[in-house]
Write an enzyme that holds these catalytic residues in place. Structure first.
Site, PDB file in Angstrom:
ATOM      1  N   PRO A 194       0.657  -1.032  -0.238  1.00 50.28           N
ATOM      2  CA  PRO A 194       0.163   0.084  -0.122  1.00 50.28           C
ATOM      3  C   PRO A 194       1.185   1.170   0.317  1.00 50.28           C
ATOM      4  CG  PRO A 194      -0.044  -1.331   2.115  1.00 50.28           C
ATOM      5  CD  PRO A 194       0.801  -2.373   1.202  1.00 50.28           C
ATOM      6  N   ASP A 237       5.099   2.037   2.117  1.00 49.06           N
ATOM      7  CA  ASP A 237       5.299   0.972   2.585  1.00 49.06           C
ATOM      8  C   ASP A 237       4.289   1.223   3.512  1.00 49.06           C
ATOM      9  OD1 ASP A 237       3.834  -1.461   2.868  1.00 49.06           O
ATOM     10  OD2 ASP A 237       5.863  -2.640   2.166  1.00 49.06           O
ATOM     11  N   HIS A 238       2.937   1.480   3.623  1.00 49.64           N
ATOM     12  CA  HIS A 238       1.983   2.599   4.236  1.00 49.64           C
ATOM     13  C   HIS A 238       1.834   0.914   5.499  1.00 49.64           C
ATOM     14  CE1 HIS A 238      -0.125   4.434   7.144  1.00 49.64           C
ATOM     15  NE2 HIS A 238      -1.342   4.844   5.856  1.00 49.64           N
ATOM     16  N   ARG A 239       2.374   0.430   5.341  1.00 47.49           N
ATOM     17  CA  ARG A 239       2.220  -1.792   5.733  1.00 47.49           C
ATOM     18  C   ARG A 239       2.840  -0.972   7.053  1.00 47.49           C
ATOM     19  NH1 ARG A 239       3.781  -6.413   3.069  1.00 47.49           N
ATOM     20  NH2 ARG A 239       5.185  -5.370   1.778  1.00 47.49           N
TER      21      ARG A 239
END
Ligand code: CAO
Length: 454
Positions: free
Chosen positions: A250, A426-428
């Site tokens: 994401p 990476d929004h994780r």
């Protein structure tokens, strides 16, 4: 007994083929199915296999020859794998040319073996194996990698045709690492390509759906003339890696601008010093150094996400990939231990790596192990762009073209050199505030490098 090896029927309506490369010389001992020559017809490229075990007596064609179906290309002595009759020995003795040919073939073989040995000696352990394991811990159980095998064997003992060996050499794959899927574990062309693809993706297989694209294409020829072209290996690898990343990571994009007016003065003043060491002092080299400090300061950006085990892997080394635009497409050589190198060293190494990437000299292990990537498109132009995170890294910095802009400072507009930066992450693992802080810190460091001392 002397037997003939002819060009066989290839396909309907194909009556001839061109010899691209002859892979054996007179005197070479071969086994049935060993490749003798690489051929190309209108329909396909293929290797001509030996029909028998034996010793090559004569090579009756030359590279570049057009050979007709049924034409004799080689003769082979099948009487006891190289033991010649007395008549044949006589004939051989009297033929200086043939022994010279044999000598040349032996030398060629030795050269190839020497080259492979040198290549082997230079090879380092895989980055995945070398760098991601803390030394005081037992090695973590490795994902079973389809193409990986132990590297105890030497390249010469790997069963593979000369053409497959050559392909491996050309694209920098260590053939001892490739698991063969052919008969008796023979390494095939597809095995080498699959291995190279896996390495370029950072040692992990692409997501199962990475290339799945069931979009139904229209018949473009209805609208005008078209030409179809096969994707080359790098294009396929890039396509899979990018699609895999886009589908699984994401992405968030953060933008900022650095006032590099002073930095540009510094760069010009010091470029002569770096030039003496044989490289240009560019904005990329300076960014490498500053980013390395940022990665130490913001360790999440120097980490990877392990969703299988629901863990974050922090790395105690700073290896940064730099996107290089080459004739063959995008390649990302990795500069190791950036935090331990001076800007001059980084400039020289960046220059060398970019050259190697462009001259097809880069090895797969030099494309592996990056924790972060810098992609500078500023030499080409553009005001901004959003690069795709290069898994398993969690962030990438996009650099666009710096240009003079009016900036409102102390109540008036002043001309300043502004550099647009974009950070994809990476929004994780990384939250918006982390992303903004990281990029802001980098901007501050470009504007005032003293910031890096804190
Ligand atoms: N803004 C303005 N000018 C820039 C610039 C920037 N951001 N970056 C480079 N330049 C200038 C340089 O100063 C140099 O100018 P001079 O020739 O006048 O000195 C010129 O552009 C060429 O620079 P360079 O390319 O030789 O050097 P570099 O270290 O800046 O870049 C490299 C090296 C390998 C990053 C670059 O050559 C390259 O391949 N870039 C393309 C990367 C790419 O394809 N990214 C897309 C990947 S998708 O994510």
């Amino acid at each position: 007994m002397i037997k003939e090896i002819k060009l066989p029927e290839i396909a309907d309506n194909v009556t001839s083929a061109v010899v691209l490369e002859i892979l054996v010389s007179a005197g070479d001992k071969v086994s049935a199915d060993d490749s003798l020559a690489e051929m190309e017809s209108d329909k396909a490229s293929f290797e001509l296999p030996s029909d028998f075990d034996g010793v090559i007596k004569e090579v009756k064609v030359s590279e570049g020859d057009e050979v007709k179906v049924g034409q004799v290309m080689f003769t082979i002595d099948t009487s006891g794998e190289g033991e010649e009759s007395s008549d044949e020995k006589e004939e051989k003795k009297s033929s200086d040319e043939k022994s010279a040919e044999k000598e040349a073939s032996q030398k060629k073989k030795e050269d190839v073996e020497k080259e492979e040995k040198e290549a082997e000696d230079k090879e380092e352990p895989q980055e995945d194996e070398k760098d991601e394991k803390p030394s005081d811990e037992k090695p973590a159980e490795k994902e079973p990698a389809a193409q990986e095998v132990e590297s105890s064997k030497s390249a010469a003992h790997v069963p593979a045709s000369p053409a497959v060996r050559r392909l491996a050499r050309e694209i920098g794959v260590d053939i001892t690492q490739v698991k063969g899927t052919g008969p008796a574990d023979r390494v095939l062309e597809d095995d080498v390509k699959a291995y190279a693809k896996k390495m370029l993706q950072g040692g992990r297989p692409a997501g199962a759906t990475a290339m799945a694209d069931d979009f139904e294409l229209p018949d473009f020829s209805k609208y005008g003339e078209i030409k179809r072209e096969k994707m080359d290996t790098i294009r396929k690898i890039t396509a899979r890696a990018m699609a895999g990343s886009w589908q699984n990571v994401p992405h968030v994009f953060q933008f900022d601008k650095a006032d590099v007016t002073e930095l540009e003065k510094f760069r010009k003043d010091y470029s002569k010093y770096v030039e003496k060491q044989g490289a240009k002092l560019t904005v990329t080299a300076i960014l490498l150094k500053l980013t390395a400090v940022a990665l130490r300061k913001f360790p999440k950006f120097n980490a990877s996400v392990d969703m299988k085990n629901e863990e974050i892997i922090y790395k105690d080394y700073v290896h940064i990939g730099v996107a290089v635009d080459t004739d063959r497409g995008l390649l990302v050589p990795v500069i190791r231990d950036v935090d331990k190198k001076s800007i001059t060293e980084l400039s020289v190494e960046l220059n060398e790596m970019a050259e190697k990437a462009r001259n097809k000299k880069i090895k797969p292990d030099e494309l592996q192990g990056a924790n972060f990537t810098i992609s500078n498109l500023g030499g080409i132009g553009g005001t901004n762009f959003t690069p795709i995170v290069n898994r398993p890294a969690v962030a990438i910095l996009g650099v666009s073209r710096s240009q003079m802009e009016p900036v409102f400072i102390d109540g008036e507009f002043k001309p300043r050199m502004m550099l647009p930066l974009s950070l994809s992450y990476d929004h994780r693992l990384i939250d918006g505030a982390d992303g903004a802080r990281f990029l802001r810190w980098l901007v501050e460091a470009m504007q005032n490098p003293l910031v890096t001392m804190f």
